[in-house]
Design a protein around this motif. Structure first.
Motif: not given
Length: 234
Positions: A143-144, A166-180
């Motif tokens: 997400s941006g 579908v496995i129980p766990n999941q990943s949601s990355v916020a403010r993705a422009y800051e994470q790479f």
């Protein structure tokens, strides 16, 4: 008064109560877990692609065999025949896979058209082959802005519809422009740690289910449809 021991709508000889022996495979596959990864953006600096690449690196490190499908040049669903090279490639990879990872940006509160187009090109079945049934699925999104779960929730719905586990766990990355970083590698963070969690869980469940998948997805309704003269059994 109805007799609770009678089941007038049931074909009793097609009913298959749980069989513990079927849950213990007589042999186990020893090849690397085969994982297909799909991402949902064509941007030059695509954070869903970066996240997908990071997931693939982790899966490779843990002993899996990964393939990442490039959605560029995939036509819009149903605008070309199914033997189009990009469509055929996608469907062949889905059949090859034992597990999949779907990663989409959240756009207008849902998955992107690029992501949905890939999923729509994979049919529920092609003849006797079901390209997604019984395969294990992990879902992720970027997400941006602030953290959201709209895209992963949509991907879960689609995965269930495609008869995937579908496995129980999941990943949601916020403010993705800051994470790479500039090279597209994910920076240390709680978001990164969750991606590791998800990939570990995906591989464990893939190994748990792959030798049992045929039994686990064996359905009464499909046995009935395939039986000779199913209507006559009622």
């Amino acid at each position: 008064m109805d007799d609770p021991t009678k089941f007038p709508a049931l074909c009793p000889d097609l009913l298959a109560p749980p069989d513990l022996s079927q849950l213990e495979p007589t042999s186990r596959a020893t090849h690397k877990s085969r994982v297909l990864l799909l991402y949902g953006s064509l941007c030059g600096r695509s954070y869903s692609r970066f996240l997908t690449l990071e997931a693939a690196r982790l899966l490779d490190l843990m002993g899996a065999e990964t393939r990442i499908y490039d959605p560029r040049d995939l036509p819009v669903t149903n605008t070309v025949p199914a033997d189009h090279p990009k469509v055929a490639e996608l469907r062949a990879l889905s059949i090859w896979s034992e597990a999949q990872v779907w990663c989409s940006p959240e756009q207008h509160g849902a998955v992107t058209g690029v992501m949905k187009n890939q999923i729509d090109w994979i049919p529920l079945e092609v003849g006797a082959v079901r390209p997604t049934q019984g395969r294990v699925l992990a879902v992720m999104q970027v997400s941006g802005g602030s953290q959201s779960f709209n895209a992963v929730n949509t991907l879960r719905l689609l995965g269930r519809w495609m008869r995937m586990v579908v496995i129980p766990n999941q990943s949601s990355v916020a403010r993705a422009y800051e994470q790479f970083d500039e090279a597209g590698r994910m920076l240390p963070s709680a978001y990164y740690d969750r991606v590791v969690d998800v990939m570990e869980e995906l591989l464990r469940l893939t190994l748990l289910l792959r030798d049992r998948a045929d039994y686990l997805v064996d359905r009464y309704s499909e046995r009935k449809a395939a039986a000779p003269h199913p209507v006559d059994r009622l």
